[in-house]
Design a protein around this motif. Structure first.
Motif, PDB file in Angstrom:
ATOM      1  N   ALA A 196      -1.647  57.170  -1.291  1.00 14.69           N
ATOM      2  CA  ALA A 196      -2.695  56.302  -1.829  1.00 14.69           C
ATOM      3  C   ALA A 196      -3.807  56.091  -0.802  1.00 14.69           C
ATOM      4  O   ALA A 196      -3.548  55.924   0.387  1.00 14.69           O
ATOM      5  CB  ALA A 196      -2.113  54.956  -2.244  1.00 14.69           C
ATOM      6  N   LYS A 197      -5.038  56.067  -1.296  1.00 15.78           N
ATOM      7  CA  LYS A 197      -6.195  55.834  -0.436  1.00 15.78           C
ATOM      8  C   LYS A 197      -6.773  54.434  -0.593  1.00 15.78           C
ATOM      9  O   LYS A 197      -7.438  53.931   0.309  1.00 15.78           O
ATOM     10  CB  LYS A 197      -7.286  56.870  -0.726  1.00 15.78           C
ATOM     11  N   TYR A 198      -6.533  53.826  -1.752  1.00 14.27           N
ATOM     12  CA  TYR A 198      -7.122  52.518  -2.031  1.00 14.27           C
ATOM     13  C   TYR A 198      -6.089  51.612  -2.703  1.00 14.27           C
ATOM     14  O   TYR A 198      -5.343  52.054  -3.580  1.00 14.27           O
ATOM     15  CB  TYR A 198      -8.364  52.664  -2.920  1.00 14.27           C
ATOM     16  N   PHE A 199      -6.110  50.338  -2.288  1.00 13.33           N
ATOM     17  CA  PHE A 199      -5.148  49.363  -2.812  1.00 13.33           C
ATOM     18  C   PHE A 199      -5.873  48.065  -3.140  1.00 13.33           C
ATOM     19  O   PHE A 199      -6.697  47.582  -2.356  1.00 13.33           O
ATOM     20  CB  PHE A 199      -4.061  49.083  -1.771  1.00 13.33           C
ATOM     21  N   PHE A 200      -5.538  47.487  -4.298  1.00  7.11           N
ATOM     22  CA  PHE A 200      -6.144  46.222  -4.707  1.00  7.11           C
ATOM     23  C   PHE A 200      -5.098  45.332  -5.355  1.00  7.11           C
ATOM     24  O   PHE A 200      -4.328  45.771  -6.214  1.00  7.11           O
ATOM     25  CB  PHE A 200      -7.287  46.474  -5.698  1.00  7.11           C
ATOM     26  N   SER A 201      -5.070  44.070  -4.911  1.00  9.19           N
ATOM     27  CA  SER A 201      -4.212  43.065  -5.527  1.00  9.19           C
ATOM     28  C   SER A 201      -4.935  41.728  -5.451  1.00  9.19           C
ATOM     29  O   SER A 201      -5.956  41.597  -4.758  1.00  9.19           O
ATOM     30  CB  SER A 201      -2.860  42.981  -4.818  1.00  9.19           C
ATOM     31  N   ALA A 202      -4.438  40.742  -6.173  1.00  8.61           N
ATOM     32  CA  ALA A 202      -5.089  39.433  -6.193  1.00  8.61           C
ATOM     33  C   ALA A 202      -4.085  38.360  -6.558  1.00  8.61           C
ATOM     34  O   ALA A 202      -3.020  38.639  -7.119  1.00  8.61           O
ATOM     35  CB  ALA A 202      -6.256  39.425  -7.182  1.00  8.61           C
ATOM     36  N   HIS A 203      -4.443  37.124  -6.248  1.00  7.55           N
ATOM     37  CA  HIS A 203      -3.613  35.968  -6.578  1.00  7.55           C
ATOM     38  C   HIS A 203      -4.479  34.909  -7.247  1.00  7.55           C
ATOM     39  O   HIS A 203      -5.603  34.658  -6.826  1.00  7.55           O
ATOM     40  CB  HIS A 203      -2.983  35.382  -5.313  1.00  7.55           C
TER      41      HIS A 203
END
Length: 431
Positions: A196-203
């Motif tokens: 993976a080159k890009y990672f996105f998460s949120a809360h």
């Protein structure tokens, strides 16, 4: 680019409330995993579960067998699909790919577990008022993971419409056991973010406590070690033969007080907490067993390691003073990570096309709020040359996280799905 939804806000609220009602603790999310797997499978995804996505040799803090069997039975009684339960083989969480035929590129992560809290039944608590309060005693979505799972499911279903336009694979992770920092490490070890080159998460919420607010990146997470301590002594009659006993409660009490007296590190923030002590059988019996549930935290992994090593010394010496055998079991671990500027800028740019988020309530870099298991995913992606960020989605909250009256503003669900979809498509356009 205009964004036309195929899934309504009303449907997302319905999904959120179903998930909220079936709150399940970490590594026991049987109903939740089966529900998400069935929905995604019926939409056309090849859903990956079980050993394919989770390295059980890295698993920590697994509930005892009796607890797991009781929770599994409850999930089936509540309507969990037996076929998906069988396929899971006792392992919760799942992974889906938008384009498994294309190179691995982008990862979106959503956590699915609940908190070990009895949910409020008071009439002014919305889930109680509207009839979607948790049906599982001692398990409650008091940290918005029901919202995260809903956004994840909505994002997966919406992105299907763009499947043929993608240049790379987009992977969506539904992580179990974020609470206690137990889910990410086994998934990373199983290879779910390899390449993976890009990672996105949120809360939802945390340090973004206003509706329409958005924090684009986060720093200041604390590394942590969760651990249990057991003391094994000898019982005796407290009146006739107290000298024959070896008091485990006193050993635990000594360890508790002295762990909280560990000198703090000069190079960064530290935390230590003994959150629970169990010991004793009666007022006239010298306790022969005691158990502590503990955690350390540090501004860096090295500082957290300092706290944990000092804690072990205190425990071992307390055991020696009271002639105890002792056992220390690590139940969870997480490092710390900092969001990348490239990804922060991307969230900022993308959010401008989501009307729900107000520009005057946009924060580029926010502070962490303790620990989040997403750090393990971000670190793994960064180590292989990639980039990641962790956003905070603003919501007014009646109380803070992990409280039995916790709730959030459901109006953020559809805008959050839009944000994740726009981020996924923007990341897909990057090299």
């Amino acid at each position: 680019m205009s964004f036309a939804f195929s899934i309504s806000q009303e449907k997302l609220v319905e999904i959120r409330r179903v998930l909220h009602q079936h709150a399940e603790s970490g590594l026991s999310e049987f109903w939740t995993t089966a529900y998400l797997a069935k929905e995604l499978s019926e939409a056309g995804f090849d859903v990956k579960v079980g050993h394919e996505i989770f390295d059980v040799s890295k698993r920590m803090g697994l509930p005892d067998e009796a607890t797991q069997q009781a929770r599994l039975k409850a999930a089936l009684e509540q309507g969990a699909d037996p076929e998906w339960i069988a396929r899971m083989d006792g392992i919760t969480g799942l992974v889906v790919d938008l384009r498994p035929d294309l190179p691995m590129h982008t990862v979106l992560r959503f956590d699915i577990d609940a908190v070990d809290v009895d949910e409020s039944s008071e009439g002014d608590h919305l889930p109680a008022q509207e009839g979607f309060r948790s049906i599982n005693a001692g398990e409650c979505h008091a940290c918005a993971h029901d919202g995260h799972a809903t956004i994840g499911l909505g994002t997966a279903l919406e992105l299907l419409r763009y499947k043929d336009q993608l240049k790379h694979n987009i992977r969506i992770i539904f992580e179990p056991a974020e609470e206690g920092s137990r889910g990410a490490a086994p998934m990373v070890s199983a290879g779910v973010v390899d390449g993976a080159k890009y990672f996105f998460s949120a809360h939802i919420g945390v340090n973004a406590r206003q509706d329409h607010e958005l924090v684009c990146g986060t720093q200041g997470f604390l590394a942590t070690t969760k651990f249990d301590v057991e003391f094994f002594g000898r019982s005796s009659h407290s009146g006739a033969d107290p000298h024959e006993g070896k008091n485990s409660l006193l050993a635990a009490a000594s360890a508790t007080l002295n762990m909280h007296a560990i000198p703090r590190h000069g190079h960064g923030n530290t935390r230590i907490t003994v959150g629970r002590m169990e010991s004793g059988t009666g007022r006239n019996v010298i306790p022969s067993y005691a158990k502590l549930l503990c955690e350390t935290r540090g501004e860096t992994t090295e500082i957290n390691d300092y706290m944990f090593e000092k804690a072990k010394l205190v425990i071992e010496h307390s055991a020696a003073m009271y002639e105890q055998d002792c056992k220390i079991t690590v139940m969870g671990q997480a490092g710390c990570a900092v969001s990348d500027r490239l990804m922060i800028d991307l969230v900022k740019t993308v959010s401008e096309d989501v009307p729900y988020f107000h520009r005057d309530l946009l924060i580029e870099m926010g502070q962490g709020f303790g620990t989040d298991d997403a750090c393990a995913f971000i670190q793994a992606v960064q180590k292989q040359g990639g980039y990641g960020t962790y956003a905070q989605i603003g919501s007014s909250l009646p109380v803070g996280h992990h409280n039995q009256r916790f709730d959030f503003n459901e109006n953020l669900l559809q805008p959050s799905v839009e944000l994740f979809c726009r981020m996924a498509l923007a990341m897909d356009a990057l090299d």
